[in-house]
Design a protein around this motif. Structure first.
Motif, mmCIF file in Angstrom:
data_model
loop_
_atom_site.group_PDB
_atom_site.id
_atom_site.type_symbol
_atom_site.label_atom_id
_atom_site.label_comp_id
_atom_site.label_asym_id
_atom_site.label_seq_id
_atom_site.Cartn_x
_atom_site.Cartn_y
_atom_site.Cartn_z
ATOM 1 N N THR A 116 48.856 42.352 44.147
ATOM 2 C CA THR A 116 48.491 42.590 45.538
ATOM 3 C C THR A 116 47.196 41.935 46.009
ATOM 4 O O THR A 116 47.015 41.741 47.217
ATOM 5 N N ALA A 117 46.297 41.628 45.104
ATOM 6 C CA ALA A 117 44.963 41.174 45.522
ATOM 7 C C ALA A 117 44.984 39.760 46.087
ATOM 8 O O ALA A 117 45.720 38.893 45.616
ATOM 9 N N ASP A 118 44.158 39.551 47.098
ATOM 10 C CA ASP A 118 43.980 38.230 47.687
ATOM 11 C C ASP A 118 43.260 37.328 46.695
ATOM 12 O O ASP A 118 42.184 37.692 46.197
ATOM 13 N N PRO A 119 43.804 36.156 46.371
ATOM 14 C CA PRO A 119 43.156 35.264 45.406
ATOM 15 C C PRO A 119 41.721 34.888 45.784
ATOM 16 O O PRO A 119 40.865 34.750 44.905
ATOM 17 N N GLU A 123 38.589 35.506 43.337
ATOM 18 C CA GLU A 123 37.720 34.399 42.927
ATOM 19 C C GLU A 123 36.268 34.683 43.309
ATOM 20 O O GLU A 123 35.343 34.217 42.624
ATOM 21 N N ALA A 124 36.071 35.455 44.374
ATOM 22 C CA ALA A 124 34.709 35.781 44.808
ATOM 23 C C ALA A 124 33.980 36.650 43.788
ATOM 24 O O ALA A 124 32.746 36.746 43.824
ATOM 25 N N LEU A 125 34.716 37.271 42.866
ATOM 26 C CA LEU A 125 34.108 38.094 41.830
ATOM 27 C C LEU A 125 33.712 37.289 40.590
ATOM 28 O O LEU A 125 32.999 37.802 39.718
ATOM 29 N N ARG A 126 34.122 36.033 40.525
ATOM 30 C CA ARG A 126 33.818 35.225 39.340
ATOM 31 C C ARG A 126 32.312 35.029 39.129
ATOM 32 O O ARG A 126 31.840 35.081 37.977
ATOM 33 N N PRO A 127 31.522 34.796 40.203
ATOM 34 C CA PRO A 127 30.073 34.664 39.972
ATOM 35 C C PRO A 127 29.463 35.901 39.304
ATOM 36 O O PRO A 127 28.591 35.770 38.437
ATOM 37 N N ALA A 128 29.918 37.097 39.677
ATOM 38 C CA ALA A 128 29.408 38.315 39.041
ATOM 39 C C ALA A 128 29.807 38.350 37.569
ATOM 40 O O ALA A 128 29.016 38.762 36.703
ATOM 41 N N ALA A 157 37.461 48.019 44.508
ATOM 42 C CA ALA A 157 37.453 48.103 45.965
ATOM 43 C C ALA A 157 38.607 47.324 46.579
ATOM 44 O O ALA A 157 39.057 47.640 47.692
ATOM 45 N N LEU A 158 39.112 46.328 45.854
ATOM 46 C CA LEU A 158 40.243 45.546 46.365
ATOM 47 C C LEU A 158 41.515 46.381 46.463
ATOM 48 O O LEU A 158 42.472 45.972 47.116
ATOM 49 N N SER A 159 41.517 47.562 45.834
ATOM 50 C CA SER A 159 42.674 48.456 45.940
ATOM 51 C C SER A 159 42.715 49.143 47.296
ATOM 52 O O SER A 159 43.743 49.698 47.685
ATOM 53 N N GLY A 160 41.580 49.143 48.008
ATOM 54 C CA GLY A 160 41.512 49.799 49.303
ATOM 55 C C GLY A 160 41.280 51.290 49.240
ATOM 56 O O GLY A 160 41.325 51.974 50.270
ATOM 57 N N LEU A 203 44.193 37.844 36.391
ATOM 58 C CA LEU A 203 44.525 38.268 37.750
ATOM 59 C C LEU A 203 44.903 37.078 38.622
ATOM 60 O O LEU A 203 45.868 37.139 39.403
ATOM 61 N N MET A 204 44.159 35.987 38.504
ATOM 62 C CA MET A 204 44.449 34.794 39.298
ATOM 63 C C MET A 204 45.809 34.205 38.925
ATOM 64 O O MET A 204 46.497 33.611 39.764
ATOM 65 N N ALA A 205 46.216 34.393 37.664
ATOM 66 C CA ALA A 205 47.517 33.899 37.200
ATOM 67 C C ALA A 205 48.654 34.833 37.585
ATOM 68 O O ALA A 205 49.824 34.540 37.305
ATOM 69 N N ARG A 206 48.339 35.953 38.231
ATOM 70 C CA ARG A 206 49.329 36.967 38.608
ATOM 71 C C ARG A 206 50.093 37.486 37.394
ATOM 72 O O ARG A 206 51.280 37.831 37.466
#
Length: 229
Positions: A116-119, A123-128, A157-160, A203-206
């Motif tokens: 379900t998560a937006d790629p 990807e925005a979490l990779r720097p962390a 948080a991406l779960s909403g 996650l990015m690979a689904r």
């Protein structure tokens, strides 16, 4: 309130600004106290007075006392009448319980994000995740836990579900990961840190199966690190 601190801990960490997000000395002092707990500078079982801690952080006793009361609510310290605050110890049973609850919540929630998560958000979490690895390599425990918290709570948080994030955030505060110094010295923290990058890749690979496996391994690894304290 008389000074009740035993021993003379190392110089206090600077009060964190966190990019200006903290609005009061109370919040900033609470963050600095948590950092001291993480780094093992405030030791379980010892009693610290608000005036002693205030002198250490270079602020008045009032925001320190207020911040310590916040930590009491989080279960990190207990009040000691007429003396100050005692840092609470975390038992092996409590760590097992915290990890079990986190596994029940985080493993299925994060696994579902593979669908379900937006790629872009992932990807925005990779720097962390990279910050976690860098902090582990440098032995910077405060930076490690700060980046680790941002990563895991940001991912959830991406779960909403904001309530779910709050529950896990509270569990993380209660476990607080103090005592990691020995793990850094033994070189065992880096492997756990690198699992965050592995998780982003899954996650990015689904790949739900890989995501589930990494999350289960990571939480088990974290509990193993705590047990090795």
């Amino acid at each position: 309130m008389p000074a009740a601190q035993t021993g003379s801990p190392a110089a206090a960490p600077a009060l964190p600004t966190l990019g200006g997000k903290k609005s009061s000395y109370r919040e900033r002092v609470a963050d600095a106290l948590r950092a001291a707990l993480i780094a093992g500078e405030l030791r379980p079982g010892e009693v610290y007075s608000a005036p002693t801690l205030a002198a250490r952080f270079g602020v008045s006793a009032t925001p320190v006392r207020e911040a310590m009361l916040d930590l009491v609510k989080e279960g990190l310290v207990d009040t000691v009448p007429n003396k100050g605050f005692r840092v609470t110890a975390v038992s092996e049973k409590q760590l097992d319980e915290y990890t079990h609850i986190r596994a029940l919540i985080e493993i299925p929630t994060v696994t579902a994000l593979a669908r379900t998560a937006d790629p872009v958000s992932l990807e925005a979490l990779r720097p962390a995740a990279r910050e976690i690895v860098q902090a582990a390599a440098a032995g910077d425990l405060v930076a490690y836990v700060e980046a680790d918290t941002r990563f895991h709570l940001g991912l959830l948080a991406l779960s909403g579900n904001a309530h779910l994030v709050d529950v896990v955030g509270d569990l993380r505060k209660r476990s607080r990961l103090y005592g990691l110094t020995a793990l850094v010295e033994a070189g065992r923290l880096l492997a756990s840190a690198e699992e965050h990058l592995e998780l982003i890749d899954a996650l990015m690979a689904r790949d739900e199966a890989a995501t589930h496996e990494v999350m289960a391994r990571h939480l088990g690894h974290v509990r193993g690190l705590w047990a090795a304290r």
